[in-house]
Design an enzyme around this catalytic site. Sequence first.
Site, PDB file in Angstrom:
ATOM      1  N   ASP A  29      -3.637  12.416   0.494  1.00 60.97           N
ATOM      2  CA  ASP A  29      -4.810  13.274   0.303  1.00 60.97           C
ATOM      3  C   ASP A  29      -4.873  14.367   1.363  1.00 60.97           C
ATOM      4  O   ASP A  29      -5.245  15.509   1.074  1.00 60.97           O
ATOM      5  CB  ASP A  29      -6.087  12.434   0.350  1.00 60.97           C
ATOM      6  CG  ASP A  29      -6.266  11.566  -0.886  1.00 60.97           C
ATOM      7  OD1 ASP A  29      -5.615  11.858  -1.910  1.00 60.97           O
ATOM      8  OD2 ASP A  29      -7.047  10.608  -0.829  1.00 60.97           O
ATOM      9  N   ASP A  61       0.867  -1.173   0.000  1.00 59.79           N
ATOM     10  CA  ASP A  61       0.000   0.000   0.000  1.00 59.79           C
ATOM     11  C   ASP A  61       0.912   1.234   0.000  1.00 59.79           C
ATOM     12  O   ASP A  61       2.124   1.132   0.192  1.00 59.79           O
ATOM     13  CB  ASP A  61      -0.893  -0.043   1.242  1.00 59.79           C
ATOM     14  CG  ASP A  61      -1.726   1.211   1.410  1.00 59.79           C
ATOM     15  OD1 ASP A  61      -2.370   1.629   0.432  1.00 59.79           O
ATOM     16  OD2 ASP A  61      -1.714   1.777   2.522  1.00 59.79           O
ATOM     17  N   ASP A 115      -1.862  -1.082   5.836  1.00 55.89           N
ATOM     18  CA  ASP A 115      -2.265  -0.501   7.121  1.00 55.89           C
ATOM     19  C   ASP A 115      -3.763  -0.318   7.248  1.00 55.89           C
ATOM     20  O   ASP A 115      -4.306  -0.382   8.347  1.00 55.89           O
ATOM     21  CB  ASP A 115      -1.594   0.870   7.316  1.00 55.89           C
ATOM     22  CG  ASP A 115      -2.217   1.922   6.412  1.00 55.89           C
ATOM     23  OD1 ASP A 115      -3.060   2.699   6.899  1.00 55.89           O
ATOM     24  OD2 ASP A 115      -1.893   1.948   5.219  1.00 55.89           O
ATOM     25  N   ASP A 135      -0.307   5.104   1.140  1.00 55.98           N
ATOM     26  CA  ASP A 135      -0.583   6.024   2.249  1.00 55.98           C
ATOM     27  C   ASP A 135      -0.487   5.321   3.598  1.00 55.98           C
ATOM     28  O   ASP A 135      -1.119   4.283   3.821  1.00 55.98           O
ATOM     29  CB  ASP A 135      -1.981   6.627   2.104  1.00 55.98           C
ATOM     30  CG  ASP A 135      -2.067   7.623   0.965  1.00 55.98           C
ATOM     31  OD1 ASP A 135      -1.095   8.364   0.758  1.00 55.98           O
ATOM     32  OD2 ASP A 135      -3.109   7.657   0.280  1.00 55.98           O
ATOM     33  N   ASP A 168      -5.095   3.361  -3.217  1.00 58.69           N
ATOM     34  CA  ASP A 168      -6.255   4.176  -3.563  1.00 58.69           C
ATOM     35  C   ASP A 168      -5.897   5.664  -3.583  1.00 58.69           C
ATOM     36  O   ASP A 168      -6.776   6.511  -3.516  1.00 58.69           O
ATOM     37  CB  ASP A 168      -7.387   3.920  -2.570  1.00 58.69           C
ATOM     38  CG  ASP A 168      -8.745   4.377  -3.104  1.00 58.69           C
ATOM     39  OD1 ASP A 168      -8.841   4.658  -4.312  1.00 58.69           O
ATOM     40  OD2 ASP A 168      -9.706   4.453  -2.305  1.00 58.69           O
TER      41      ASP A 168
END
Length: 284
Positions: free
Chosen positions: A59, A48, A221, A50, A140
Amino acid sequence: MGDSIFNCCYVPPHPPGEGEPTGSRRAKIMASNAASISSDKRFLIFFDFDETIVDESSDDVVVQTAPGQHLPAWLKDTYQPGRYNEYMQRVLAYLSEQGVTESDIRGSMEKIPATPGMLTLFQFLRTRPPQDFEVVLLSDSNAFFIESWLRRAGARQLFHRIFTNPATFNRDGRLVMRPFHSHDCVRCPNNLCKQVVVREYVARRMQERGRPYQRVFYVGDGANDFCPVLSLGPRDVAFPRRDFPMHRLITEIHEAMPGEFKAVTVPWSSGEDVVQRLRKLVAE
């Protein structure tokens, strides 16, 4: 994705690739050779982005480029659960209207600190024998945020593939983000179910390779990192960041449905924790 253990689905997507290599014939030959080498990897590892690779949410960081480093209430009030990608499209449009430039956004991404020990983990993966690890990023976030950070950190070449929401600047200088795909998973955001991507990618690579990987690893996470690790087998390893949503959801399913979660679970607080376990596993 909601904090629930019941959230699996499978709809084969057609993820966007990275495009055909450009440049000299030599560069194309090198790319072809690299693709051939990748088919011989023993292990597949997903990351992943972030709060896994970087220690903050990209973001949240981009919002700091807005006037006063915050968004107006009317914009924040447009958020709807499960439709975060659409919300961030509006955020990016607002930032452009406020004069935030491509350089501003890139600079904000480049300043995000790496998660503790993550650069040590990257160095470990780089220095392993070439047949060991195929490294994939699944996030994402969006392509511009991720590429900006990885290139600044000198880590872009480590990743064989990056699966994330496409994002490019239009003629007006606005960063336009699109959803990665559509799916039927009721627990995941409408633009991305990571389990769909993991299942499709592993299945396709097994067909290309003619054999499975010895092990699949997943380092994450968040709650949306729980869905993909449900597809892992008993020889595979889920690396949830300790005390983050992914870790809590795995703990929940172990307690509620013993034996249902198949993968080995190794919580981590630093990338060095992941390195220690990988050293043991690759030596087996």
